[in-house]
Design an enzyme around this catalytic site. Structure first.
Site, PDB file in Angstrom:
ATOM      1  N   ASN A 109      57.734 -20.579  34.826  1.00  0.00           N
ATOM      2  CA  ASN A 109      59.026 -20.027  35.228  1.00  0.00           C
ATOM      3  C   ASN A 109      59.777 -20.981  36.162  1.00  0.00           C
ATOM      4  O   ASN A 109      60.995 -21.111  36.080  1.00  0.00           O
ATOM      5  CB  ASN A 109      58.845 -18.652  35.885  1.00  0.00           C
ATOM      6  CG  ASN A 109      58.828 -17.541  34.841  1.00  0.00           C
ATOM      7  OD1 ASN A 109      58.924 -17.815  33.643  1.00  0.00           O
ATOM      8  ND2 ASN A 109      58.703 -16.307  35.276  1.00  0.00           N
ATOM      9  N   CYS A 161      62.702 -12.282  37.441  1.00  0.00           N
ATOM     10  CA  CYS A 161      61.500 -13.113  37.635  1.00  0.00           C
ATOM     11  C   CYS A 161      61.713 -14.507  38.200  1.00  0.00           C
ATOM     12  O   CYS A 161      60.906 -14.946  39.020  1.00  0.00           O
ATOM     13  CB  CYS A 161      60.723 -13.173  36.327  1.00  0.00           C
ATOM     14  SG  CYS A 161      59.989 -11.577  35.941  1.00  0.00           S
TER      15      CYS A 161
HETATM   16  N1  LIG Z   1      60.508  -8.011  32.722  1.00  0.00           N
HETATM   17  C1  LIG Z   1      60.064  -9.026  32.012  1.00  0.00           C
HETATM   18  O1  LIG Z   1      60.716  -9.466  31.071  1.00  0.00           O
HETATM   19  C2  LIG Z   1      58.762  -9.690  32.327  1.00  0.00           C
HETATM   20  C3  LIG Z   1      58.002  -9.298  33.411  1.00  0.00           C
HETATM   21  N2  LIG Z   1      56.836  -9.970  33.687  1.00  0.00           N
HETATM   22  C4  LIG Z   1      56.019  -9.573  34.831  1.00  0.00           C
HETATM   23  O2  LIG Z   1      55.508  -8.261  34.568  1.00  0.00           O
HETATM   24  C5  LIG Z   1      55.444  -7.519  35.792  1.00  0.00           C
HETATM   25  C6  LIG Z   1      56.221  -6.245  35.653  1.00  0.00           C
HETATM   26  O3  LIG Z   1      57.567  -6.577  35.366  1.00  0.00           O
HETATM   27  P1  LIG Z   1      58.664  -5.447  35.119  1.00  0.00           P
HETATM   28  O4  LIG Z   1      58.087  -4.433  34.185  1.00  0.00           O
HETATM   29  O5  LIG Z   1      59.918  -6.124  34.736  1.00  0.00           O
HETATM   30  O6  LIG Z   1      58.815  -4.860  36.575  1.00  0.00           O
HETATM   31  P2  LIG Z   1      59.269  -3.402  37.032  1.00  0.00           P
HETATM   32  O7  LIG Z   1      59.742  -3.580  38.433  1.00  0.00           O
HETATM   33  O8  LIG Z   1      60.161  -2.790  36.015  1.00  0.00           O
HETATM   34  O9  LIG Z   1      57.920  -2.591  37.016  1.00  0.00           O
HETATM   35  C7  LIG Z   1      56.943  -2.798  37.989  1.00  0.00           C
HETATM   36  C8  LIG Z   1      56.220  -1.463  38.193  1.00  0.00           C
HETATM   37  O10 LIG Z   1      55.131  -1.673  39.097  1.00  0.00           O
HETATM   38  C9  LIG Z   1      55.127  -0.643  40.076  1.00  0.00           C
HETATM   39  N3  LIG Z   1      54.529  -1.197  41.292  1.00  0.00           N
HETATM   40  C10 LIG Z   1      55.040  -2.134  42.110  1.00  0.00           C
HETATM   41  N4  LIG Z   1      54.209  -2.379  43.125  1.00  0.00           N
HETATM   42  C11 LIG Z   1      53.125  -1.594  42.945  1.00  0.00           C
HETATM   43  C12 LIG Z   1      51.916  -1.403  43.645  1.00  0.00           C
HETATM   44  N5  LIG Z   1      51.660  -2.082  44.758  1.00  0.00           N
HETATM   45  N6  LIG Z   1      51.029  -0.533  43.157  1.00  0.00           N
HETATM   46  C13 LIG Z   1      51.273   0.134  42.021  1.00  0.00           C
HETATM   47  N7  LIG Z   1      52.402   0.008  41.303  1.00  0.00           N
HETATM   48  C14 LIG Z   1      53.318  -0.851  41.758  1.00  0.00           C
HETATM   49  C15 LIG Z   1      56.592  -0.294  40.272  1.00  0.00           C
HETATM   50  O11 LIG Z   1      56.747   0.989  40.797  1.00  0.00           O
HETATM   51  C16 LIG Z   1      57.112  -0.399  38.815  1.00  0.00           C
HETATM   52  O12 LIG Z   1      56.939   0.792  38.111  1.00  0.00           O
HETATM   53  C17 LIG Z   1      55.948  -8.456  36.894  1.00  0.00           C
HETATM   54  O13 LIG Z   1      54.865  -9.099  37.503  1.00  0.00           O
HETATM   55  C18 LIG Z   1      56.792  -9.458  36.132  1.00  0.00           C
HETATM   56  O14 LIG Z   1      56.865 -10.688  36.801  1.00  0.00           O
HETATM   57  C19 LIG Z   1      56.381 -10.986  32.925  1.00  0.00           C
HETATM   58  C20 LIG Z   1      57.094 -11.402  31.837  1.00  0.00           C
HETATM   59  C21 LIG Z   1      58.317 -10.770  31.432  1.00  0.00           C
HETATM   60  O1  LIG Z   2      58.455 -13.978  33.682  1.00  0.00           O
HETATM   61  C1  LIG Z   2      59.391 -13.440  33.128  1.00  0.00           C
HETATM   62  O2  LIG Z   2      59.853 -12.365  33.433  1.00  0.00           O
HETATM   63  C2  LIG Z   2      60.114 -14.133  32.025  1.00  0.00           C
HETATM   64  O3  LIG Z   2      61.225 -14.859  32.658  1.00  0.00           O
HETATM   65  C3  LIG Z   2      62.088 -15.511  31.738  1.00  0.00           C
HETATM   66  O4  LIG Z   2      62.669 -14.584  30.831  1.00  0.00           O
HETATM   67  P1  LIG Z   2      63.975 -13.714  31.213  1.00  0.00           P
HETATM   68  O5  LIG Z   2      64.150 -13.712  32.694  1.00  0.00           O
HETATM   69  O6  LIG Z   2      63.829 -12.411  30.506  1.00  0.00           O
HETATM   70  O7  LIG Z   2      65.217 -14.442  30.551  1.00  0.00           O
HETATM   71  P2  LIG Z   2      65.614 -15.964  30.252  1.00  0.00           P
HETATM   72  O8  LIG Z   2      66.022 -16.070  28.846  1.00  0.00           O
HETATM   73  O9  LIG Z   2      64.584 -16.912  30.728  1.00  0.00           O
HETATM   74  O10 LIG Z   2      66.934 -16.144  31.146  1.00  0.00           O
HETATM   75  C4  LIG Z   2      66.881 -16.147  32.553  1.00  0.00           C
HETATM   76  C5  LIG Z   2      68.242 -16.505  33.125  1.00  0.00           C
HETATM   77  O11 LIG Z   2      68.557 -17.882  32.901  1.00  0.00           O
HETATM   78  C6  LIG Z   2      69.845 -17.996  32.324  1.00  0.00           C
HETATM   79  N1  LIG Z   2      69.886 -19.207  31.462  1.00  0.00           N
HETATM   80  C7  LIG Z   2      68.961 -19.385  30.487  1.00  0.00           C
HETATM   81  C8  LIG Z   2      68.977 -20.516  29.714  1.00  0.00           C
HETATM   82  C9  LIG Z   2      69.943 -21.497  29.927  1.00  0.00           C
HETATM   83  O12 LIG Z   2      70.007 -22.560  29.256  1.00  0.00           O
HETATM   84  N2  LIG Z   2      70.870 -21.304  30.913  1.00  0.00           N
HETATM   85  C10 LIG Z   2      70.851 -20.177  31.703  1.00  0.00           C
HETATM   86  O13 LIG Z   2      71.701 -20.041  32.598  1.00  0.00           O
HETATM   87  C11 LIG Z   2      70.033 -16.706  31.549  1.00  0.00           C
HETATM   88  O14 LIG Z   2      71.387 -16.457  31.307  1.00  0.00           O
HETATM   89  C12 LIG Z   2      69.403 -15.722  32.509  1.00  0.00           C
HETATM   90  O15 LIG Z   2      70.316 -15.350  33.516  1.00  0.00           O
HETATM   91  C13 LIG Z   2      61.268 -16.522  30.907  1.00  0.00           C
HETATM   92  O16 LIG Z   2      62.118 -17.126  29.936  1.00  0.00           O
HETATM   93  C14 LIG Z   2      60.092 -15.826  30.224  1.00  0.00           C
HETATM   94  O17 LIG Z   2      59.310 -16.790  29.530  1.00  0.00           O
HETATM   95  C15 LIG Z   2      59.236 -15.131  31.279  1.00  0.00           C
HETATM   96  O18 LIG Z   2      58.166 -14.441  30.689  1.00  0.00           O
END
Ligand SMILES: NC(=O)C1=CN([C@@H]2O[C@H](COP(=O)(O)OP(=O)(O)OC[C@H]3O[C@@H](n4cnc5c(N)ncnc54)[C@H](O)[C@@H]3O)[C@@H](O)[C@H]2O)C=CC1
Ligand SMILES: O=C(O)[C@H]1O[C@H](OP(=O)(O)OP(=O)(O)OC[C@H]2O[C@@H](n3ccc(=O)[nH]c3=O)[C@H](O)[C@@H]2O)[C@H](O)[C@@H](O)[C@@H]1O
Length: 369
Positions: A109, A161
Site C-alpha cells: 500500500n 487504507c
Molecule cells: N476496505 C477495503 O477495501 C480493504 C480493507 N482491508 C483491511 O481489512 C480490514 C477491515 O477493513 P474494512 O472492512 O474496510 O474496515 P471497517 O472499518 O469497515 O470494518 C472494521 C470493523 O472492525 C471492527 N473493529 C475495529 N476495531 C475492533 C476491535 N478492537 N475489536 C473488534 N472489532 C473491531 C469495527 O467495529 C468494524 O466493524 C482493515 O484492516 C483494512 O485495512 C484490506 C484490503 C481492502
Molecule cells: O488495503 C486496502 O484497503 C486496499 O487499498 C487500495 O485499494 P482502494 O483503497 O480500495 O482503492 P485504489 O484503487 O487503490 O485507490 C486509492 C486512491 O488512489 C487514487 N488513485 C489511484 C490510482 C491512480 O493512478 N491515481 C489515484 O489518484 C484513487 O482515486 C483513490 O482515491 C489498494 O489498491 C488495494 O490493493 C488494497 O487492498
C-alpha cells in the site's frame, strides 16, 4: 473468544492489515487463555481494491500466506494454500514467514500511494513548465521496469487504507529507531495533503481570489468511482477548504447519500474515529452545503465546477447545456483529468486540469491564493 470455544488445535488467519508482530500478540493471548491447544497464526493479508473486489478475489495477482517456520507452522500454511489452490494458480500463492507477510501488505500500500504522490508531485512541476502530466506518465510508464498502472495524477488519493497504512508503517519505523525511514514515508502523505491544498488554491486564485458567496458545483464525493465510500476522500478536504472561504457548495455524487456528505463535512479530522453520536455538527457551515441528485441541478447558476471523483457519467455530460446555465466566466476544475479540455475551452469554459498546460486565464493568476 476463540480460546473460549476451541476444543482442538486451531489455525487462526489474519486477513486485516495489521502492524508487524500482531500475530505474536494474538498467539500469546490465545495460548495464555487455553490449555493444551496449539494455535497456529497465519498472516494472509487482503489485497482487494474497492469497486473491483470480486474480480480481485477470483483473479488475484498473488495470495500471500505467512506462518511460523516450524513444522506446525508449515503444515498450517499448506492447509490454507490448499484452500486457495482451488481457484488460484499455485505459482501465484506466495508463502513467507509471518513478519514478511504482515509487512508486505503495508509495503504494497505504501508503494502504491507513493506512486500517486510521485505523479502528483510531477503534476505541479508540469503546470509550472508547460509539460503535460498524462504524456509524462505515459512515457515513464512505458518503461517495463516502472509499468503503466497507478500513474494517474489526481486531486489526491483517498480511501480508508493508504493513509492509515502509511501511518502504521511510520509508527513501526519510529518504534524501531528508524526516523529517516519514517520521514521518507511521511512525505508521501505530506505531498498528498499538498496536492489537495494546491487544488483549492487554484480554484480560489482563478476566481478573483475569493469564492465567498459563489456557488461551486462539486461533482463526485466518493474517494474513487464505483463505490459510495467516502473514507479519507479528498473531496472532504477540498470542500472544507472552499467552505473556509465561504463558498456555497452544491454537491452531487451518484452513490453517496446526503446524510453521509453532511456528516463528513461537519466532522473535525480528529473526530473521524469517534462514534457518530459523539460528533459535533456545525450548522453554520452546513447552510453553505446542498446535496442534489443530478449534475445539471448541481451546476445550474454555478460559478465553477469541481470534478472530484472520476465517475464515467461525468465524461458524457452535456457541457454546452451546463455552460449555458452557469454564471460567466464559467470555470471547470478537473481534479481527475477526465474532461476533454479542448472541447470545453471551445464551449467557453476556463478549464484547469491537474498537471496539464495552463489555460491562458490561469497563467496570469498566482498559483497560491
Ligand atoms: N476496505 C477495503 O477495501 C480493504 C480493507 N482491508 C483491511 O481489512 C480490514 C477491515 O477493513 P474494512 O472492512 O474496510 O474496515 P471497517 O472499518 O469497515 O470494518 C472494521 C470493523 O472492525 C471492527 N473493529 C475495529 N476495531 C475492533 C476491535 N478492537 N475489536 C473488534 N472489532 C473491531 C469495527 O467495529 C468494524 O466493524 C482493515 O484492516 C483494512 O485495512 C484490506 C484490503 C481492502
Ligand atoms: O488495503 C486496502 O484497503 C486496499 O487499498 C487500495 O485499494 P482502494 O483503497 O480500495 O482503492 P485504489 O484503487 O487503490 O485507490 C486509492 C486512491 O488512489 C487514487 N488513485 C489511484 C490510482 C491512480 O493512478 N491515481 C489515484 O489518484 C484513487 O482515486 C483513490 O482515491 C489498494 O489498491 C488495494 O490493493 C488494497 O487492498
Amino acid at each position: 473468544m476463540i480460546a473460549d470455544v476451541s476444543k482442538s488445535n486451531k489455525i487462526v488467519v489474519e486477513k486485516s492489515t495489521v502492524p508487524v508482530k500482531t500475530a505474536e500478540a494474538i498467539e500469546k493471548i490465545l495460548t495464555h487463555n487455553s490449555e493444551g491447544i496449539n494455535f497456529q497464526i497465519l498472516s494472509n493479508p487482503e489485497f482487494l481494491a474497492e469497486g473491483t473486489a470480486i474480480q480481485d478475489l477470483f483473479e488475484p495477482d498473488r495470495v500471500l500466506i505467512g506462518g511460523r517456520e516450524t513444522p506446525e507452522g508449515q503444515k498450517a500454511i499448506k492447509a490454507l494454500r490448499d484452500v486457495y489452490a482451488h481457484w488460484v494458480p499455485v505459482d501465484r500463492i506466495i508463502c513467507t514467514n509471518l513478519w514478511s507477510a504482515e509487512l508486505s501488505k503495508l509495503a504494497a500500500n505504501a508503494f502504491l500511494a507513493q506512486r500517486i504522490s510521485s505523479v502528483n508531485a510531477m503534476s505541479a512541476l508540469c503546470e509550472a513548465t508547460g509539460a503535460d502530466v498524462s504524456q509524462v506518465s505515459h512515457a515513464v510508464g512505458k518503461d517495463t521496469r516502472i509499468g503503466p498502472k497507478f500513474l494517474n495524477a489526481s486531486v489526491g488519493f483517498g480511501g480508508s487504507c493508504f493513509q492509515k497504512d502509511i501511518l502504521n508503517l511510520v509508527y513501526i519505523c519510529e518504534c524501531n529507531g528508524l526516523p529517516e525511514v519514517a520521514n521518507y514515508w511521511k512525505q508521501v502523505i505530506k505531498v498528498n495533503d499538498y496536492q489537495k491544498t494546491r487544488f483549492v488554491n487554484r480554484i480560489v486564485s482563478s476566481m478573483f481570489n475569493t469564492v465567498s458567496g459563489k456557488k461551486i458545483a462539486i461533482l463526485g464525493f466518493a474517494f474513487k468511482k464505483d463505490t459510495g465510500d467516502t473514507r479519507e476522500t479528498p473531496a472532504i478536504d477540498v470542500c472544507k477548504g472552499l467552505l473556509g472561504d465561504k463558498a456555497m457548495l452544491s454537491i452531487y455524487d451518484p452513490q453517496v447519500s446526503e446524510e453521509q456528505i453532511q456528516r463528513d463535512l461537519s466532522m473535525n479530522k480528529f473526530d473521524w474515529d469517534h462514534p457518530v453520536h459523539l460528533q459535533p455538527t456545525s450548522p453554520s457551515s452546513m447552510k453553505q452545503v446542498s446535496v442534489v441528485w443530478d449534475a445539471y441541478a448541481a451546476t445550474k447558476d454555478a460559478h465553477g465546477i469541481c470534478i472530484l471523483t472520476e465517475w464515467d457519467e461525468f465524461k458524457t455530460l452535456d457541457y454546452q447545456k451546463i455552460y449555458d446555465n452557469m454564471q460567466k466566466p464559467a470555470f471547470v476544475f478537473d481534479g481527475r483529468n477526465i474532461v476533454d479540455v479542448a472541447k470545453l475551452r471551445e464551449i467557453g469554459f476556463i478549464v484547469y486540469s491537474i498537471g496539464k498546460p495552463l489555460d491562458e486565464w490561469l497563467k496570469d493568476m498566482p498559483a497560491v491564493a
